[in-house]
Enzyme design. Sequence first.
Site, PDB file in Angstrom:
ATOM      1  N   ASP A 287       2.145  -5.799  -2.324  1.00  0.00           N
ATOM      2  CA  ASP A 287       0.726  -6.166  -2.145  1.00  0.00           C
ATOM      3  C   ASP A 287      -0.079  -5.081  -1.433  1.00  0.00           C
ATOM      4  O   ASP A 287      -1.014  -5.375  -0.694  1.00  0.00           O
ATOM      5  CB  ASP A 287       0.594  -7.507  -1.389  1.00  0.00           C
TER       6      ASP A 287
ATOM      7  N   GLY B 100       2.046  -9.156  -8.731  1.00  0.00           N
ATOM      8  CA  GLY B 100       0.680  -9.557  -9.053  1.00  0.00           C
ATOM      9  C   GLY B 100      -0.228  -8.392  -8.745  1.00  0.00           C
ATOM     10  O   GLY B 100      -0.462  -8.085  -7.581  1.00  0.00           O
ATOM     11  N   HIS B 101      -0.672  -7.706  -9.771  1.00  0.00           N
ATOM     12  CA  HIS B 101      -1.490  -6.516  -9.562  1.00  0.00           C
ATOM     13  C   HIS B 101      -2.951  -6.825  -9.901  1.00  0.00           C
ATOM     14  O   HIS B 101      -3.276  -7.137 -11.038  1.00  0.00           O
ATOM     15  CB  HIS B 101      -0.957  -5.346 -10.407  1.00  0.00           C
TER      16      HIS B 101
ATOM     17  N   GLN C  11       6.257  -4.530  -6.176  1.00  0.00           N
ATOM     18  CA  GLN C  11       6.750  -4.868  -4.831  1.00  0.00           C
ATOM     19  C   GLN C  11       6.646  -3.644  -3.900  1.00  0.00           C
ATOM     20  O   GLN C  11       5.843  -2.762  -4.146  1.00  0.00           O
ATOM     21  CB  GLN C  11       8.176  -5.433  -4.873  1.00  0.00           C
TER      22      GLN C  11
ATOM     23  N   THR D  55      13.693  -8.362  -2.848  1.00  0.00           N
ATOM     24  CA  THR D  55      13.687  -8.762  -4.232  1.00  0.00           C
ATOM     25  C   THR D  55      14.967  -8.207  -4.878  1.00  0.00           C
ATOM     26  O   THR D  55      15.734  -7.492  -4.223  1.00  0.00           O
ATOM     27  CB  THR D  55      12.392  -8.306  -4.942  1.00  0.00           C
TER      28      THR D  55
ATOM     29  N   THR E  53      -1.195 -13.152  -5.132  1.00  0.00           N
ATOM     30  CA  THR E  53      -1.791 -13.172  -6.468  1.00  0.00           C
ATOM     31  C   THR E  53      -0.943 -14.016  -7.416  1.00  0.00           C
ATOM     32  O   THR E  53      -1.453 -14.643  -8.340  1.00  0.00           O
ATOM     33  CB  THR E  53      -1.852 -11.727  -7.036  1.00  0.00           C
TER      34      THR E  53
END
Length: 432
Positions: free
Chosen positions: A13, A40-41, A223, A238, A298
């Site tokens: 993020d 989530g970009h 990430q 992750t 996101t």
Amino acid sequence: MPAYGIVGAQWGDEGKGKVVDFLAEKADMVVRFSGGSNAGHTVINDQGKFALHLVPSGIFWPHADAVIGPGVVVNPGTLLDELRGLQERGVATDRLYVSDHAHVVMPYHIQLDLLEEEARGAKAIGTTGRGIGPAYVDKIARIGIRIGDLLDADYLRGRLEAAVRQKNQVLTKIYGAEPIDFDQLFDECIEHGEALRSYVTSVESRIEVALAKGANILLEGAQGAMLDLDHGTYPYVTSSSVSIGGACTGLGIPPSEVRGIVGVFKAYSTRVGAGPLTAELDDEVGSKIRELAWEYGTTTGRPRRVGWFDGVAARYSASINGFTSCVLTRLDVLDGISPVKVCVAYEVDGKRLTSFPSRLRVQERCQPVWEELPGWTAPTAGITDRAQLPAEALAYVARIEELVRCPVDVISTGPKREESIVVRPILPDRAG
Ligand code: IMP
């Protein structure tokens, strides 16, 4: 020849979506190398505001190929929805290429992700619930299904039968859940394969050709390095190699072709999910930053944990990635906050540490050693010229450069593409 890695340098993020969209003006190809729809970009440009999960953030530039590499795990339904959403808003997707080697995130991976998290109880990782960990487990265990397999019904049948047989044992005997309906899943896979057929290709050879032509290639990470499977705060990580090494293995790109490694840092820290965050702010400044910057996931909408910039973790991240440039994002969020702090060391058991401790049990007990810097009152939001930044903001950026030991070449002063200061260009112009 040149490939440039764009790597999240903290806990994800950091604003990589905006940075990649901005840098892609000079790129011929933008390639995602790891992770999946856990990412989530967010991209805001002249075409609107977009939240991308699988499609590379270079999709908005008509001159650039957007490539999903072999190291990514792809949920075909999510990808198709994302493509439909882009097409409906007038974004062309005909230059998207999806690796036939990328692994498929199956519905049973999502189911297992949720069941495993529940079983962890208080020790839950706080995964995004997108099936990422279980999909990578199957890849390593060699029972994964690859995107290319969805295009070959006979081969898929055999592979899927073996996988479903195993998953049904786990689902019914360990978790007491319902078994998977093989026929329904098989039909769904074939349908997804057909819908994706025109995008699927051997991306390794496309990348090889592009490199031979001297194209500029952006390797888009997902990430952040502190969530890297090998180097992050394991097990609160992750399940993929999100650092620069993962770009080479995740794409089949030789390390010698990587000319620049760009670490994307946010001007402060955030983390979603569990795990150590030594510079965490559990006070009204943290809440203020969270609300001001809308620090909510996101992908999952979860509130992000917020902290000051962590110089110890940042230096560690730089050491495992070998950053040649940094991009500093969201500087404008700190406008009007004074003083600002940075964590310059950790303290544990009466000892001062300036390098990131290796063991989780030590990481969890570290206390931050703060350094205070004067904040700035004049806004930096939207500034595009470094000379217009307040002196205190420049001093803050300089302190971060010292801590990371790498120059900040681009400063982002807002979410829009144009809200950026280029101190030193990172990519050469396109060969044309
Ligand atoms: P997973 O990737 O869904 O398995 O989640 C593992 C950990 O990584 C959790 O703490 C997630 O919150 C975190 N994580 C995964 N993807 C992202 C991301 O794109 N940004 C920030 N954190 C992420």
